[in-house]
Design a protein around this motif. Structure first.
Motif, PDB file in Angstrom:
ATOM      1  N   ARG A 130      39.318 -65.472  33.190  1.00 27.73           N
ATOM      2  CA  ARG A 130      38.201 -64.928  32.419  1.00 27.73           C
ATOM      3  C   ARG A 130      37.712 -63.609  32.995  1.00 27.73           C
ATOM      4  O   ARG A 130      37.038 -62.849  32.319  1.00 27.73           O
ATOM      5  N   LEU A 162      41.034 -65.168  28.386  1.00 29.78           N
ATOM      6  CA  LEU A 162      41.575 -66.505  28.176  1.00 29.78           C
ATOM      7  C   LEU A 162      42.939 -66.490  27.493  1.00 29.78           C
ATOM      8  O   LEU A 162      43.588 -67.532  27.391  1.00 29.78           O
ATOM      9  N   ILE A 183      33.760 -56.584  17.164  1.00 29.87           N
ATOM     10  CA  ILE A 183      32.641 -56.107  17.974  1.00 29.87           C
ATOM     11  C   ILE A 183      32.625 -56.919  19.267  1.00 29.87           C
ATOM     12  O   ILE A 183      33.184 -58.013  19.328  1.00 29.87           O
ATOM     13  N   PRO A 184      32.026 -56.384  20.318  1.00 29.62           N
ATOM     14  CA  PRO A 184      32.103 -57.075  21.612  1.00 29.62           C
ATOM     15  C   PRO A 184      31.484 -58.475  21.559  1.00 29.62           C
ATOM     16  O   PRO A 184      30.391 -58.664  21.034  1.00 29.62           O
ATOM     17  N   THR A 185      32.221 -59.431  22.110  1.00 35.84           N
ATOM     18  CA  THR A 185      31.675 -60.764  22.329  1.00 35.84           C
ATOM     19  C   THR A 185      31.040 -60.786  23.718  1.00 35.84           C
ATOM     20  O   THR A 185      31.125 -59.816  24.483  1.00 35.84           O
ATOM     21  N   ILE A 186      30.467 -61.927  24.050  1.00 34.06           N
ATOM     22  CA  ILE A 186      29.848 -62.070  25.374  1.00 34.06           C
ATOM     23  C   ILE A 186      30.918 -62.032  26.476  1.00 34.06           C
ATOM     24  O   ILE A 186      30.623 -61.673  27.619  1.00 34.06           O
ATOM     25  N   LEU A 187      32.161 -62.364  26.112  1.00 30.13           N
ATOM     26  CA  LEU A 187      33.261 -62.282  27.088  1.00 30.13           C
ATOM     27  C   LEU A 187      33.743 -60.845  27.287  1.00 30.13           C
ATOM     28  O   LEU A 187      34.280 -60.503  28.336  1.00 30.13           O
ATOM     29  N   THR A 204      31.758 -58.325  27.199  1.00 25.62           N
ATOM     30  CA  THR A 204      30.632 -57.532  27.699  1.00 25.62           C
ATOM     31  C   THR A 204      30.396 -57.840  29.167  1.00 25.62           C
ATOM     32  O   THR A 204      30.323 -59.005  29.550  1.00 25.62           O
ATOM     33  N   PRO A 205      30.271 -56.825  29.977  1.00 30.74           N
ATOM     34  CA  PRO A 205      30.085 -57.046  31.406  1.00 30.74           C
ATOM     35  C   PRO A 205      28.609 -57.167  31.763  1.00 30.74           C
ATOM     36  O   PRO A 205      27.738 -57.072  30.892  1.00 30.74           O
ATOM     37  N   ALA A 206      28.350 -57.346  33.020  1.00 33.41           N
ATOM     38  CA  ALA A 206      26.994 -57.198  33.526  1.00 33.41           C
ATOM     39  C   ALA A 206      26.541 -55.756  33.255  1.00 33.41           C
ATOM     40  O   ALA A 206      27.323 -54.813  33.414  1.00 33.41           O
TER      41      ALA A 206
END
Lengths: 794, 190
Positions: free
Chosen positions: A456, A462, A729-733, A735-737
């Motif tokens: 991840r 994944l 569009i960006p997922t939470i995966l 997207t970084p800190a």
């Protein structure tokens, strides 16, 4: 005109909780987490019908005939409308140029243009009936880029133009052209030790707000219509809707319903006129809700652009000159293209000091999808290109890219290429210093104590495409400049109505504006301002509607500044009236009413020394005090059409990013590991919301860097990927800190010293990610978004 | 056709349901439960996430007929679900009302008692994870299911579990904060 935001100059509000500077919770938060908040797609009315739009399947075609008979005969269908059914002499609408037909007349100019409307008692009935409308098209040649639009004999997207830009553009397929010329770029180029050039391509980005276009139109007994809708500016909608309906504006009553995000995509009309037409025709309430597919056709997108730049510098790292030409594709209708051109041109060199510039920006009319406002508005495309140029120059000079930017960074007092002096803090170098000083995230974060890596944390995630083989890291920096508020002489005012009254023995402030709350938290901030200025605990923010004057648009990072400013000034006027009332009632009994500086705190009138003089409830004695006023920021002026000179902007907003990426060079997959941002916000009225704006804007910039693009077929001008399966569009995966560093350097011209926040982080995010990928791979990368094939060369 | 199933602990029926209608459509348009949102109708965005016999699903991809006789939990039932899972001292108001407000009302009223909210709902408000809020119902259902099966998720676990829920406003940082906060509060560490 020209009232500026004088700082309050007193301690007013400092002893009242929930005021400005605190991270107070959203007033609509509970409704939103329980599912009770009524979005425009949740509107319901007894006896309502469902509206549906039939859209063109071709990008450019003559409409030979339309046969609606079979659709109209479908059981459950109540109306089918085409251009011939438009009730008024006015058939077109548009934000600046009224070039957009409410329903296509005689020809369609882009894929997905509305041609006919159906109202039926079930949404599926409406869809099926629309499919039975027979349209006979005669296909016309398309223009899709500068070469085809300006070629000899090119088809004109709009023949017989009469708009106010028609007279000064070099070709009818150019919406607007804005040069910015200062100094002598040719002569300065001769002094340059190093010159770099490039041609950059910026893809078409979609706002992709999650709540699709939707609303409910209810016909009224007086022949008017009540419209509940998600929009960014109620009064601008009404100004465009009423003439097409043949109604005076006061018979089109609008109420803002819940808005599921906007990002510029709701500045233009979508279903507003259509739902009203169907409601007025059928005499029944009509609800329209776009699905995601239709939403991709239902609003304008961010202009794709081609940008050609030449930068020069001396050996010691000082910019000598910038020449650039920015070509924005405006698509089939003007939307806000002229203002986007103004931004791209005036901010085309970025937050740097350059005395000699030669800039030209144009927007084209083509048969591509119409483009207009999206977060960053013309400044985004330019920032992507000038920041790539700055890195190129630094590399040519053998300098650190941050150091090179620092040497050329603008600061307070600097002069922009438009001749406008930057008369408030411009901490460009400091923002860069801050993101650079931040410790880098650890390397190889995918390594775990066990045998297997945590995929991840790797490019490909994944999909399990690498365990670290072929993965390289890169770091990149960028900084940008965005104007705040409407520019170029626009009368950019907001209206606020504020009342103070006693409810249940307790003073309550009631704030009423037409500001569109689109998620940004304006309603939170209005309540905070009222608490600070009126010293009360309880504030009711009324729903936004057209019963109060215009609040301008929720765009251009302007609402906290302008409508917030209006609320502040209305509160101050109410406060003065309350104190006047108090002096009349109680002045004779205590000398402090006449001699002391008086404040409203915690529901009481107090002296600046803290002595309580009276409870507000006693001062008001059952009366309420109300004020409505319009408030304006400093006036701006248009840019000269030949030189681009002029004090065109109100305020600037600056943000800098550092991106850390890891790239799987074998598969061309990118993992953004961290995207740190530093931004000056002048004054954070609600720090939690400010961080949310910065992180959200940063992520939209990440999206256009590595994944988001509306793909338009270059031959047919048809949209190839109108869905969330194909437009990513960006997922939470993905997207970084996003660590955020907020500076608060007051702009003395603005209410509380604040600076518009929402857009600046969308600018520098993209070029920072691109710079990091270049740093990791050594590739030149002159287009965004970057796709795997650009990295693997396959 | 007639479809009957349990939603948030209460039996619901809908008549004249078309064969092609989704569970989402029936919940929103026939049962007066518009909390679950429709943003893509393709199972890509997760805004319509509900629990179907405990499993988080995109209700836009479930045919209404497939839900026959089964148990659904939507965002409107999260507070009750949470209360049943870990009975807390009952204070404040009860569950959210069934009557859903369909016209905009004043938004600046006193915040309702937090006692009516599930911990994950409260955490979303406190952490600033709500902006436009359109993704919020689906994210809440998904995050609540995550914390139910994994009370102490790592950041990577959170990202993986919520990767089917798109948010366009927040950049996800505050959503991460909210899930961490709800987990820490359940642990009693904050």
């Amino acid at each position: 005109m020209g009232v500026t935001g004088d700082p309050t100059g007193t301690d007013q509000g400092t002893r009242t909780r929930g005021g400005i500077g605190e991270s107070t919770p959203r007033p609509d938060g509970v409704l939103k987490v329980t599912g009770e908040f009524a979005y425009s797609s949740d509107m319901w009315h007894e006896d309502m019908l469902w509206g549906h739009t039939l859209r063109s399947t071709l990008a450019h075609a003559e409409i030979v005939s339309i046969d609606i008979a079979e659709a109209l005969a479908t059981p459950g269908v109540h109306a089918v409308l085409t251009h011939d059914d438009l009730p008024a002499a006015v058939k077109n609408y548009g934000l600046e140029i009224q070039d957009t037909p409410a329903l296509a007349r005689g020809k369609v100019r882009h894929h997905g243009e509305p041609v006919a409307l159906v109202a039926a008692d079930h949404p599926e009935t409406a869809r099926r009936a629309a499919a039975r409308i027979r349209i006979d098209y005669r296909e016309l040649p398309v223009v899709t880029d500068e070469a085809s639009a300006l070629a000899p004999g090119a088809p004109l997207v709009h023949e017989h133009r009469t708009d106010h830009h028609a007279g000064h553009v070099p070709h009818p397929n150019i919406v607007h052209r804005q040069p910015v010329v200062r100094g002598d770029a040719e002569a300065a180029a001769a002094r340059a030790d190093v010159v770099v050039g490039g041609e950059y391509v910026f893809g078409m980005q979609d706002q992709a707000f999650l709540g699709p276009e939707s609303g409910l139109a209810v016909p009224a007994e007086d022949g008017g219509v009540d419209l509940y809708v998600a929009t960014q500016w109620l009064h601008a909608d009404r100004r465009q809707i009423a003439p097409v309906l043949g109604l005076p504006e006061d018979k089109v009553r609008m109420t803002l319903s819940g808005v599921g995000g906007a990002f510029g995509g709701r500045e233009d009309l979508s279903m507003q006129i259509h739902a009203c037409l169907l409601a007025l025709r059928t005499g029944r309430p009509v609800k329209m809700v776009y699905n995601r597919f239709e939403s991709f056709f239902g609003h304008v997108h961010r202009h794709p652009a081609r940008l050609r730049y030449e930068h020069g510098a001396t050996r010691d790292g000082r910019l000598t000159h910038v020449k650039c030409r920015i070509v924005l594709d405006g698509g089939a209708y003007a939307s806000s293209s002229p203002a986007v051109v103004g931004n791209a041109a005036s901010l085309g060199v970025g937050p740097y000091v350059v005395d000699d510039v030669d800039i030209e920006a144009v927007a084209l009319y083509t048969n591509n999808p119409p483009c207009g406002a999206m977060r960053g508005f013309g400044a985004v495309q330019a920032c992507f290109a000038y920041e790539a140029q700055m890195d190129k120059l630094a590399a040519e000079l053998g300098m650190d890219p941050v150091e090179f930017r620092r040497i050329n960074a603008m600061e307070q007092g600097s002069v922009l290429p438009t001749g406008q002096v930057v008369d408030s803090p411009a901490p460009v170098a400091e923002l860069l210093r801050r993101v650079k000083a931040r410790p880098l995230p650890p390397e190889r974060q995918w390594e775990t104590a066990g045998e297997r890596p945590d995929v991840r944390a790797l490019p490909g995630g994944l999909s399990n495409t690498t365990h670290g083989e072929g993965v390289v890291r890169g770091v990149g920096y960028a900084v940008g400049i965005k104007n705040v508020g409407f520019s170029e002489g626009f009368d950019d005012y907001s209206t606020a109505r504020v009342r103070i009254e006693v409810v249940g023995g307790e003073p309550v402030a009631v704030v009423h504006t037409a500001m569109a709350e689109v998620g940004q938290g304006g309603v939170t901030v209005h309540a905070q301002i009222a608490r600070t200025e009126l010293g009360v605990a309880r504030v009711t923010v009324q729903p936004a509607d057209t019963r109060v004057g215009s609040a301008g648009s929720t765009s251009a990072s302007r609402q906290t500044y302008v409508t917030g400013g209006a609320v502040k000034h209305a509160c101050e006027a109410v406060r003065e009236k309350v104190l006047e009332l108090g002096r009349r009632r109680f002045g004779p009994y205590h000398p402090a009413w006449a001699t002391a500086e008086l404040l409203l705190e915690d529901g009481k009138v107090v002296t600046d020394g803290g002595e309580v003089l009276a409870a507000l409830a006693d001062v008001l004695e059952g009366e309420s005090v109300e004020t409505e006023l319009e408030w304006r920021h400093r006036p701006t002026e248009p840019f000269d059409l030949r030189t681009g000179q002029g004090n065109g902007h109100v305020q600037y907003s600056f943000a800098a990013h550092r991106a850390v990426v890891e790239v799987d060079t074998e598969l061309g997959l990118v993992k953004v590991v961290e995207l740190a941002c530093a931004q000056d916000v002048g004054k954070a009225l609600n720090p939690l919301s400010v961080e949310g704006q910065i992180q959200g804007g940063t992520t939209q910039g990440l999206g256009i860097a590595v994944m988001e693009e509306i793909v338009v077929d270059p031959v047919t001008a048809k949209v190839r990927n109108p869905s969330f399966t194909d437009y990513l569009i960006p997922t939470i995966l993905d997207t970084p800190a996003i660590p955020v560093d907020v500076l608060e350097l007051a702009d003395d011209h603005a209410p509380y010293g604040l600076r518009g926040v929402g857009e600046a982080p969308t600018l520098s995010s993209t070029p920072a990610v691109l710079a990091a990928i270049r740093n990791a791979t050594g590739l030149e990368l002159d287009r965004t978004p970057v796709r795997p094939e650009h990295l693997t060369g396959t | 056709m007639r479809v009957a199933f349990t939603v948030n602990g209460r039996r619901h029926e809908a008549d004249d349901v078309w064969e092609g209608e989704s569970l989402l459509h029936v919940l929103r348009e026939r049962m007066g439960l518009p909390g679950s949102k429709n943003a893509c109708e393709q199972g890509e965005c997760g805004s319509c996430t509900v629990r179907l016999d405990g499993v988080p699903v995109c209700s836009c991809l479930v045919a209404a007929g497939q839900a026959e006789g089964r148990e659904i939990v939507t965002v409107e039932g999260l507070a009750d679900l949470s209360a049943r899972r870990s009975p807390a001292p009952a204070d404040g108001e009860g569950a959210p009302p069934d009557e859903i407000r369909r016209t905009p009302g004043p938004v600046g009223q006193e915040p309702r008692d937090g006692g009516a909210l599930a911990p994950i709902q409260k955490a979303f408000i406190d952490a600033g994870a709500v902006q436009c809020g359109f993704c919020t119902p689906g994210l809440l259902v998904a995050a609540d299911a995550l914390l139910e099966r994994s009370p102490r998720p790592s950041d990577a676990d959170i990202r993986e579990a919520l990767s089917g829920n798109l948010c366009r406003c927040t950049g996800y940082e505050k959503i991460m904060d909210a899930v961490r906060l709800a987990a820490a509060r359940a642990e009693g560490t904050v």
